[in-house]
Design a protein around this motif. Sequence first.
Motif, mmCIF file in Angstrom:
data_model
loop_
_atom_site.group_PDB
_atom_site.id
_atom_site.type_symbol
_atom_site.label_atom_id
_atom_site.label_comp_id
_atom_site.label_asym_id
_atom_site.label_seq_id
_atom_site.Cartn_x
_atom_site.Cartn_y
_atom_site.Cartn_z
ATOM 1 N N SER A 166 0.829 -1.204 0.000
ATOM 2 C CA SER A 166 0.000 0.000 0.000
ATOM 3 C C SER A 166 0.867 1.258 0.000
ATOM 4 O O SER A 166 1.946 1.282 0.611
ATOM 5 C CB SER A 166 -0.931 0.005 1.213
ATOM 6 O OG SER A 166 -1.749 -1.143 1.231
ATOM 7 N N TRP A 167 0.379 2.301 -0.634
ATOM 8 C CA TRP A 167 1.154 3.531 -0.792
ATOM 9 C C TRP A 167 1.520 4.178 0.541
ATOM 10 O O TRP A 167 2.558 4.824 0.687
ATOM 11 C CB TRP A 167 0.369 4.542 -1.628
ATOM 12 C CG TRP A 167 -0.931 4.962 -0.999
ATOM 13 C CD1 TRP A 167 -2.146 4.399 -1.176
ATOM 14 C CD2 TRP A 167 -1.132 6.043 -0.076
ATOM 15 N NE1 TRP A 167 -3.110 5.034 -0.431
ATOM 16 C CE2 TRP A 167 -2.513 6.055 0.246
ATOM 17 C CE3 TRP A 167 -0.298 6.993 0.494
ATOM 18 C CZ2 TRP A 167 -3.050 6.987 1.133
ATOM 19 C CZ3 TRP A 167 -0.843 7.918 1.375
ATOM 20 C CH2 TRP A 167 -2.199 7.926 1.686
ATOM 21 N N TYR A 168 0.664 3.969 1.560
ATOM 22 C CA TYR A 168 0.897 4.621 2.845
ATOM 23 C C TYR A 168 1.856 3.847 3.744
ATOM 24 O O TYR A 168 2.231 4.330 4.816
ATOM 25 C CB TYR A 168 -0.432 4.817 3.588
ATOM 26 C CG TYR A 168 -1.248 3.558 3.750
ATOM 27 C CD1 TYR A 168 -0.963 2.644 4.764
ATOM 28 C CD2 TYR A 168 -2.311 3.274 2.891
ATOM 29 C CE1 TYR A 168 -1.701 1.486 4.920
ATOM 30 C CE2 TYR A 168 -3.056 2.113 3.039
ATOM 31 C CZ TYR A 168 -2.747 1.229 4.045
ATOM 32 O OH TYR A 168 -3.490 0.082 4.189
ATOM 33 N N SER A 169 2.283 2.655 3.315
ATOM 34 C CA SER A 169 3.128 1.815 4.171
ATOM 35 C C SER A 169 4.445 2.499 4.520
ATOM 36 O O SER A 169 4.933 2.385 5.654
ATOM 37 C CB SER A 169 3.397 0.467 3.491
ATOM 38 O OG SER A 169 2.207 -0.275 3.340
ATOM 39 N N LYS A 170 5.009 3.222 3.567
ATOM 40 C CA LYS A 170 6.305 3.866 3.843
ATOM 41 C C LYS A 170 6.174 4.965 4.897
ATOM 42 O O LYS A 170 7.145 5.275 5.596
ATOM 43 C CB LYS A 170 6.907 4.430 2.567
ATOM 44 C CG LYS A 170 6.087 5.508 1.869
ATOM 45 C CD LYS A 170 6.776 5.952 0.580
ATOM 46 C CE LYS A 170 5.984 7.012 -0.156
ATOM 47 N NZ LYS A 170 6.657 7.425 -1.430
ATOM 48 N N TYR A 171 4.979 5.524 5.023
ATOM 49 C CA TYR A 171 4.776 6.561 6.037
ATOM 50 C C TYR A 171 4.570 5.960 7.434
ATOM 51 O O TYR A 171 4.629 6.677 8.429
ATOM 52 C CB TYR A 171 3.575 7.418 5.666
ATOM 53 C CG TYR A 171 3.747 8.141 4.345
ATOM 54 C CD1 TYR A 171 4.656 9.185 4.217
ATOM 55 C CD2 TYR A 171 3.025 7.751 3.213
ATOM 56 C CE1 TYR A 171 4.827 9.834 3.001
ATOM 57 C CE2 TYR A 171 3.187 8.393 2.000
ATOM 58 C CZ TYR A 171 4.089 9.430 1.902
ATOM 59 O OH TYR A 171 4.268 10.064 0.692
ATOM 60 N N LEU A 172 4.326 4.640 7.487
ATOM 61 C CA LEU A 172 4.189 3.956 8.766
ATOM 62 C C LEU A 172 5.493 3.290 9.186
ATOM 63 O O LEU A 172 5.561 2.671 10.258
ATOM 64 C CB LEU A 172 3.087 2.896 8.682
ATOM 65 C CG LEU A 172 1.667 3.410 8.417
ATOM 66 C CD1 LEU A 172 0.711 2.251 8.218
ATOM 67 C CD2 LEU A 172 1.200 4.314 9.555
ATOM 68 N N ASN A 173 6.525 3.429 8.358
ATOM 69 C CA ASN A 173 7.813 2.792 8.637
ATOM 70 C C ASN A 173 8.649 3.657 9.571
ATOM 71 O O ASN A 173 9.743 4.129 9.230
ATOM 72 C CB ASN A 173 8.555 2.526 7.328
ATOM 73 C CG ASN A 173 9.784 1.648 7.542
ATOM 74 O OD1 ASN A 173 9.859 0.899 8.509
ATOM 75 N ND2 ASN A 173 10.747 1.753 6.634
ATOM 76 N N GLY A 177 4.467 4.967 13.602
ATOM 77 C CA GLY A 177 3.678 4.188 12.648
ATOM 78 C C GLY A 177 3.604 2.726 13.030
ATOM 79 O O GLY A 177 2.551 2.086 12.867
ATOM 80 N N THR A 181 0.306 0.558 13.820
ATOM 81 C CA THR A 181 0.069 -0.676 13.071
ATOM 82 C C THR A 181 -0.129 -1.857 14.000
ATOM 83 O O THR A 181 -1.047 -2.671 13.819
ATOM 84 C CB THR A 181 1.245 -0.957 12.125
ATOM 85 O OG1 THR A 181 1.381 0.133 11.199
ATOM 86 C CG2 THR A 181 1.015 -2.241 11.340
#
Length: 383
Positions: A166-173, A177, A181
């Motif tokens: 998902s595109w937002y995954s990098k912002y949860l890394n 985040g 999660t």
Amino acid sequence: MGAGGRMSDPTTKDEQKKNPLKRVPHAKPPFTLGDIKKAIPPHCFERSVSRSFSYVVYDLVIVSILYYIATSYIHLLESPFCYLAWPVYWAVQGCVCTGIWVIAHECGHHAFSDYQWLDDTVGLILHSALLVPYFSWKFSHRRHHSNTGSLERDEVFVPKPKSKVSWYSKYLNNPLGRVVTLVVTLTLGWPLYLLFNVSGRPYDRFACHFDPYGPIYNDRERLQIFISDAGIIAAVSVLYRAAMAKGLAWLVCVYGVPLLIVNSFLVLITFLQHTHPSLPHYDSSEWDWLRGALATVDRDYGVLNKVFHNITDTHVAHHLFSTMPHYNAMEATKAIKPILGQYYQFDGTPFFKAMWREAKECLYVEPDESTPDKGVFWYKNKF
């Protein structure tokens, strides 16, 4: 031992020194399933009705004692002790009920007794009491065991390649985040999986464990999905009557919060069994059943190993021989280690540390660029 469970096999010095993050072999192993089975004492495959029921009775007695103490005495405590006593009750009751969940899981594998009807009856009752659709889960979980490690056909915690993340995954890394999660996964992950197939394999249409006509099931299984749904409706009806008689707050304190802990442990245990930096996943060009079954890891939950009937630290053996009763799995695990060698993976990292590490390191899977094995995928985290 009797109903109280069995002690975990102590980790050897060699295992303690072993680097748990070292990748396990991914080539076809030099042994067969038959070779592994020959190393296990035959009695480990024997299922005893009386012994299996002893664990059910033992867990239910503890649940009843905890319920009696909570409802009879906690309200008598002065503040702030009453507010401290409830979290203790929730934690202990949730852990014991997770053990009950594990026994029902064993019924779904036909590992409780030699009688399928008895396994299904016990499993349906126990799982329905925990708001689990027994047959619905049994069938999808069976396909998980048939396709473990397959990126196309596995049923649960199927990792995605980087291109499909998902595109937002990098912002949860990042630390915040990951906290978000993990909180969402542990609290909502199980109902989201049952209702919407979140983290499950993709289907060509909407998939739900409560839908008898959904794509997860075939025509021969649909009647039993109705029975599962009936079990859930019966359990919800009992809970509704309890809420009407005792109040919603009482139901939440006595049943709701422990159930939330059960669900959280269920998700965490499954996540950590199949998510590890050392474990490969395979596409259809490389996957076979034995390598897939070996793509799992035994963990150490300390005293909870016993409470959870050792589903945590005998998971490799369980994936190889799922009809083996849990009370023989420790002996079987000890027997197969010399045969499996480097293919056996154990990680003694405390589970709360492992949870954080895997949430950080295992974000997607990709094959190594420097290897010709393009059908073998490994966990990575660099965006």
